[in-house]
Design an enzyme around this catalytic site. Structure first.
Site, short mmCIF file in Angstrom:
data_model
loop_
_atom_site.label_atom_id
_atom_site.label_comp_id
_atom_site.label_asym_id
_atom_site.label_seq_id
_atom_site.Cartn_x
_atom_site.Cartn_y
_atom_site.Cartn_z
N LEU A 205 0.90 -1.16 0.00
CA LEU A 205 0.00 0.00 0.00
C LEU A 205 0.93 1.20 0.00
O LEU A 205 1.80 1.31 0.86
CB LEU A 205 -0.90 -0.01 1.23
CG LEU A 205 -1.92 1.15 1.32
CD1 LEU A 205 -3.16 0.68 2.07
CD2 LEU A 205 -1.34 2.37 2.03
N GLU A 206 0.76 2.07 -0.97
CA GLU A 206 1.73 3.15 -1.13
C GLU A 206 1.04 4.51 -1.24
O GLU A 206 0.09 4.66 -1.99
CB GLU A 206 2.57 2.88 -2.39
CG GLU A 206 3.91 3.57 -2.40
CD GLU A 206 4.84 2.99 -3.48
OE1 GLU A 206 5.66 2.12 -3.14
OE2 GLU A 206 4.75 3.40 -4.64
N GLY A 373 2.33 -0.57 -11.34
CA GLY A 373 3.09 -0.47 -10.10
C GLY A 373 4.59 -0.58 -10.36
O GLY A 373 5.02 -1.36 -11.21
N MET A 376 9.41 -0.22 -4.70
CA MET A 376 9.12 0.79 -3.68
C MET A 376 9.96 2.08 -3.76
O MET A 376 9.53 3.11 -3.31
CB MET A 376 9.21 0.18 -2.29
CG MET A 376 10.50 -0.48 -1.98
SD MET A 376 10.31 -1.48 -0.50
CE MET A 376 11.85 -2.38 -0.56
N HIS A 399 2.13 -4.50 -16.67
CA HIS A 399 1.56 -4.38 -15.32
C HIS A 399 2.56 -3.89 -14.29
O HIS A 399 2.19 -3.53 -13.19
CB HIS A 399 0.95 -5.70 -14.89
CG HIS A 399 1.91 -6.66 -14.25
ND1 HIS A 399 3.08 -7.05 -14.83
CD2 HIS A 399 1.85 -7.30 -13.04
CE1 HIS A 399 3.69 -7.91 -14.03
NE2 HIS A 399 2.99 -8.07 -12.94
#
Lengths: 476, 138
Positions: A205-206, A373, A376, A399
């Site tokens: 979750l970012e 995505g 991170m 993706h």
């Protein structure tokens, strides 16, 4: 990857003709550098997919394609039931309907940064992440079946989120044709305490800042502008999906000879769409899609509760929710004729072009949001589906970044604490229960997502709209 | 003396067990599975779980075995540090010893989703030892 044997159709499209048992060619969308960096296994796996019965037009691979199991990750293939077409559990993957949803916050980054640490800590307390983490929700057998039928719609009815969320989720938040009775007791048992959990690995979750906008018009239609803060959630159908994948892969391997299917490799396990096993898998897989949609909806609710504490003025409407491990029935024009196809996207995102009826009305003219995505420490991207993409690969795009090295290699090179500290110095707060998990997901372990997205944009699969950079990442 | 190792796969991870017998190779492959999550040396063997499965051939049996372990890990929230496998006529009976996951101590890195048929192999090697391997989706 060795490029001999590929014909370069355009700067960003490479085709290997059908040879041997292949029924259709392999088509890969990438620039030359990405092609050369791709694992040889991508060609091997995509070529074997091209051997499966009823495959239509080509076996496609997206710019982020890499070695998967059965199908390459980043693989797209469509099958026609009327031509003996198959559905493949390996073509969907174990993490059925894994996907990304992105929410607006209405905040600008300066506001967010004033509470960045507090928000990161509150999120890490509220969002169940990592191996063995459990959610608070326990479902009875009847409730489990309702969830598997209702998806995000069920979650909203239970008080998780708003009805307005549903129109921003693929399938209106509820995948039709789900058959909870085809989901085993074991799969349901595995999901017993995993509703509303993020999972581990590359799931996160970012909280992100919109760093750049490439297409002002589409960005405005999507409601994003430079310096806006958004939140992205990447996760899937958790244990239930994994167990369904495991069980049907095995059943399809064992049943293949009885269906007259010669598997080029066991990992390509599949069954005719028009068979009991094929129908049963589709019913179970659609139930798992609903599980993933419900899961992301519950996580959205938890996220909003945290924001309500830290930023009471913030509202978090949903921008969009896309899945990237699915098989869906879609209408596509092939050689001038509309055909009903079973489109497998494994590690590939649906990217429908402007005007498509499945896109919510407010976004329809702009094309479907495609949420990509990154890892991170790097960027994520919002793209938009294009008219051209509909013709290239059934309205599909990449993706994510795709791994550049194995987990083992990553843990040899990096330590999780150092990665966390370095990112903190760059203003990115990581919260994770496992330092080793962080090392395995170190930014350097992934390919450059920008190159992948540029190739998708240049190839015409989807159009680049905005770049997102991380501020806080809760890592599973 | 049996041992285990991981082998590289682009997105996931390969587990490989090596042993004097096929059963030992299966035991070692399961230890490699535990090692995806945490160091097996840090897992006590205080609780035991019995498992059994059967399959039409040894390769499917290996995948079934690893998937049975994954299922027990996931539903019992346990980690296992010792395995005893008995093989006969396509049937596997096993005991796995371990303990409940303790997040602060085990610091589990990643959860295995399922054993795949990619790079799946069970074979008797030239030196007489056995190898059992496949890629695990994480």
């Amino acid at each position: 990857m060795d490029l001999s044997g590929f014909e370069r159709i355009s700067e960003f499209e490479w085709q290997a003709p059908a040879t041997g048992a292949m029924r259709v060619p392999v088509v890969i969308f990438a620039d030359e550098a990405l092609m050369r960096a791709m694992d040889e296994k991508v060609r091997e796996q995509a070529s074997r997919v091209a051997m499966l019965p009823g495959i239509v037009r080509a076996s496609y691979a997206m710019p982020d394609a890499h070695w998967g199991y059965g199908f390459p990750i980043g693989g797209v293939a469509a099958f026609d039931a009327d031509e003996g077409g198959v559905v493949s559990a390996g073509g969907v993957g174990f993490d059925i309907s894994c996907g990304v949803r992105c929410l607006h916050t209405g905040l600008k980054s300066a506001e967010l940064l004033r509470q960045q640490v507090r928000l990161a800590d509150a999120l890490s307390r509220a969002i169940p992440a990592g191996v063995g983490s459990t959610g608070e929700l326990r479902l009875s057998a009847a409730e489990m079946d309702d969830m598997l039928t209702g998806g995000a719609r069920w979650a909203v009815e239970r008080g998780y989120g708003d009805a307005a969320d549903l129109e921003r989720v693929e399938e209106g938040g509820q995948m039709k044709g789900a058959m909870p009775q085809q989901v085993s007791v074991q799969a349901k048992q595995r999901q017993r305490d995993e509703m509303g959990t993020l999972g581990s690995g590359n799931h996160y979750l970012e909280v992100q800042r919109v760093a750049e906008v490439y297409d002002e018009k589409i960005a405005a239609a999507y409601g994003v502008a430079v310096d806006d803060v958004v939140v992205s959630i990447h996760c899937g159908s958790r244990g239930l999906g994994h167990q369904i994948g495991t069980e049907f892969l095995r059943q399809m391997v064992v049943a293949a000879p009885s269906h007259g299917i010669v598997l080029p490799d066991r990992e390509l396990a599949c069954a005719p769409i028009e068979s009991e096993l094929g129908r049963s898998y589709l019913g179970a897989m659609r139930a798992a899609i609903n599980c993933a949609l419900a899961n992301r909806q519950i996580l959205t609710h938890l996220l909003r509760q945290v924001f309500a504490q830290v930023f009471p003025q913030a509202r978090l409407p949903l921008l969009y929710d896309v899945s990237h491990n699915t098989c869906k029935v879609e209408e596509h024009e092939v050689d001038g004729r509309q055909r009903r196809l079973y489109v497998h996207r494994k590690g590939a995102t649906r990217a429908f072009g402007p005007g498509h009826p499945d896109i919510p009305s407010a976004l329809r003219a702009a094309g479907q949001p495609v949420l990509i995505g990154g890892s991170m420490g790097t960027s994520s991207f919002i793209l938009a589906g294009t008219e051209r993409g509909m013709k290239l690969a059934y309205g599909s795009a990449c993706h994510g970044a795709g791994r550049a090295m194995s987990r083992h290699e990553a843990t040899r090179r990096w330590h999780g604490r150092e990665v966390t500290d370095e990112l903190a110095e760059r203003g990115i707060l990581i919260r994770s229960p496992s330092f080793r998990g962080v090392a395995e997901e170190a930014p350097g372990a992934y390919k450059d997502v920008s190159a992948v997205v540029d190739a998708a944009d240049s190839a015409g699969l989807a159009r680049k709209v905005a770049k997102l950079v991380p501020l806080v990442c809760v890592k599973g | 003396m049996g041992h285990w190792e991981h082998f590289a796969h682009e997105s996931d991870i390969g587990v490989r067990g090596l042993g004097a017998s096929c059963a030992e190779a299966f035991e070692q492959a399961a230890l490699a599975l535990t090692a995806i999550v945490t160091d097996p040396a840090g897992v006590s063997s205080v609780d035991k779980v019995e498992l059994s499965c059967e399959a039409p051939d040894m390769e499917l049996l290996l995948a079934d075995w690893l998937n049975a372990v994954i299922y027990e890990m996931a539903t019992r929230h346990m980690l296992f540090s010792r395995y005893e496998v008995r093989l006969a006529d396509g049937c596997l009976d096993a005991i796995a010893w371990g303990e409940p996951v303790e997040l602060s101590r085990h610091r589990p890195a990643v959860e295995p989703k399922g054993a795949t048929y990619t790079a799946l192999s069970v074979r008797h090697r030239e030196d007489g030892s056995w190898l059992a391997q496949c890629v695990v989706d994480v």
